[in-house]
Design an enzyme around this catalytic site. Structure first.
Site, PDB file in Angstrom:
ATOM      1  N   TYR A 144      -3.835   0.611  -7.939  1.00  9.45           N
ATOM      2  CA  TYR A 144      -3.297   1.887  -7.452  1.00  9.45           C
ATOM      3  C   TYR A 144      -1.787   1.871  -7.638  1.00  9.45           C
ATOM      4  CZ  TYR A 144      -2.130   5.714  -4.228  1.00  9.45           C
ATOM      5  OH  TYR A 144      -1.651   6.882  -3.671  1.00  9.45           O
ATOM      6  N   ASP A 239       3.895  -3.751 -10.612  1.00  9.45           N
ATOM      7  CA  ASP A 239       3.952  -2.887  -9.432  1.00  9.45           C
ATOM      8  C   ASP A 239       3.822  -3.792  -8.217  1.00  9.45           C
ATOM      9  OD1 ASP A 239       3.738  -1.121  -7.382  1.00  9.45           O
ATOM     10  OD2 ASP A 239       2.089   0.049  -8.233  1.00  9.45           O
ATOM     11  N   LYS A 267       7.102  -0.056   0.519  1.00 12.23           N
ATOM     12  CA  LYS A 267       6.584  -0.738   1.723  1.00 12.23           C
ATOM     13  C   LYS A 267       7.649  -1.631   2.403  1.00 12.23           C
ATOM     14  CE  LYS A 267       2.034   0.470   0.525  1.00 12.23           C
ATOM     15  NZ  LYS A 267       1.219   0.491  -0.666  1.00 12.23           N
TER      16      LYS A 267
END
Ligand SMILES: *Cc1c(COP(=O)(O)O)cnc(C)c1O
Length: 429
Positions: A144, A239, A267
């Site tokens: 994702y 990522d 995050k």
């Protein structure tokens, strides 16, 4: 447990917000039941609207490496707030933030701040396309990268060599430039490159996948990707929105010893505020405006509140040499406890873990890519999730998410969790 208030709030929320939530997984659709409305967090605990208390392992989906409301981040936010929330002009805080990231992650020569992981990945792809003058990129099934159009693509079936949209609203034109390969299987990458010679700008990958449950890449696979990208002049993008500062101070790239050309963050770097960042090789990053022609911008990018929280988090990481050993110890302890419990029921479900990110898959198969993750018994996970909740433990409301341990989780918390796991499995198996 009594969930009366959460149930009422959910009904109210659904009148004004699609599905009652601002991000779909929060709605508990894949585990059933009503989402809990959270009032407050403290350390390893969250408290819902009905005053129920839970030991929790979601950590706002990754950011809370130190648990909820750590004093050093709250203090940093309070003092930043005194000076104003945003100026849309450069501040010294942004230099501080960029410097600390480049120190902790050596592959980052230059970095730019954005407001979410989604922005980071879409900007990284644009920079890679601008830099290489190529249009296509490769992603991996089950990874994702946020919700930009050209990431919401899955592998086409049968004769289709190009991807197909996974969401209405994403056009076939978008899908045409996204090629989808099989995680951990290098031949699928080689085939795509062979079929699209000199057309591929980038390969983007979660070096430790955390969005199909937790699935680490093998070292050989990542090393081969690195070599192929160098040979073919393809920009290799890690990522690390989830794995960055989660598995090591230098992220997955430190764990594997592999240097990507670009990296995306989110995050943890925001210390709980909305922050993302993308960075990497100077020559690639300097294609961005105002140095180069690739446009990328953001009204609130690098704002002082977000920077202060992020700097506080990263400074804490930098100065606490033992941090990741402590997280590893706690995580190993929990893993051992859960595995012991499974033995008692003659089960050997797959448990994948890298440092403080882990996932218990309800399958006996080895999980190393998306199809094997899908062999999990997701309805059983749904039941397990609710049993754990009744036993005072809040897990991610989906089988295909990571479980995060923070420095705030005490041995007592972990023991209670192992006990809850035992009681839940006993009822289910
Ligand atoms: C969470 C996540 C994103 C998206 O970040 P948002 O801040 O939710 O937009 C992208 N990539 C990975 C690996 C993620 O875990």
């Amino acid at each position: 447990m009594n969930y009366t208030k959460s149930i009422a709030l959910f009904e109210e929320a659904k009148k004004y917000i699609p599905g009652g939530v601002n991000s779909p997984v929060r709605a508990f659709k894949s585990v059933g039941g009503t989402p809990l409305f959270i009032e407050r967090g403290e350390g390893s605990r969250i408290f819902d609207a009905d005053k129920n208390e839970y030991i929790e392992y979601v950590g706002s989906w990754g950011p809370h490496l130190f648990g909820h409301n750590p004093k050093f981040i709250i203090d940093a936010l309070k003092s930043a707030l005194e000076n104003g929330t945003s100026f849309g002009a450069p501040t010294e805080l942004e230099i501080k933030m960029a410097k600390i990231i480049t120190e902790l992650v050596p592959s980052i020569e230059k970095i730019r701040m954005v407001n979410s992981g989604t922005e980071a990945t879409m900007s990284a792809i644009r920079a890679a396309r601008g830099f290489t003058n190529r249009n296509k990129f490769i992603k991996f099934e089950g990874c994702y990268h946020g919700h930009a159009d050209y990431f919401l693509i899955k592998a086409g079936s049968g004769a289709l060599t190009f991807g197909v949209p996974t969401s209405p609203g994403v056009t076939a034109a978008n899908a045409a430039d996204t090629l989808v390969a099989d995680y951990n299987y290098i031949n699928s990458v080689k085939t795509l490159i062979h079929e699209n010679k000199n057309e591929i700008a980038a390969i983007i990958i979660e070096p430790i996948a955390g969005n199909m449950g937790v699935v680490p890449a093998s070292k050989e696979f990542l090393a081969e990707l690195r070599d192929i990208c160098t040979e073919e002049e393809i920009v290799l993008i890690f990522d690390e929105v989830m794995s960055g500062f989660r598995v090591a101070k230098g992220g997955a790239q430190e764990v594997y010893g592999i240097k990507p050309d670009m990296t995306t963050f989110g995050k943890i770097i925001g210390g709980g505020l909305p922050v993302g960042a993308f960075g990497g090789r100077k020559d690639i990053m300097d294609t961005l405006a105002p140095v180069g022609p690739v446009y990328q911008a953001g009204t609130l990018s690098g704002n002082p509140l977000a920077m202060s929280a992020g700097i506080a988090a990263l400074t804490h990481i930098k100065e606490n040499k033992n941090l990741y050993n402590i997280l590893e110890e706690k995580s190993q302890y929990l893993e051992d406890g859960i595995k012991e419990n499974m033995k008692k029921f003659n089960k050997s479900f797959a448990m994948n873990r890298v440092g403080s990110m882990s996932c218990l898959f309800f399958t006996d198969k080895k999980v190393d890519n998306f199809p094997s993750a899908l062999t999990s018994d997701a309805p059983l996970y749904g039941k397990y999730f609710h049993k754990m909740l009744e036993n005072g433990v809040y897990l991610a409301p989906s089988q295909f998410e990571a479980m995060f341990i923070s420095t705030a989780h005490s041995k007592e918390d972990l023991d209670k969790t192992i006990e809850a796991n035992y009681l839940s499995l006993r009822e289910l198996l």
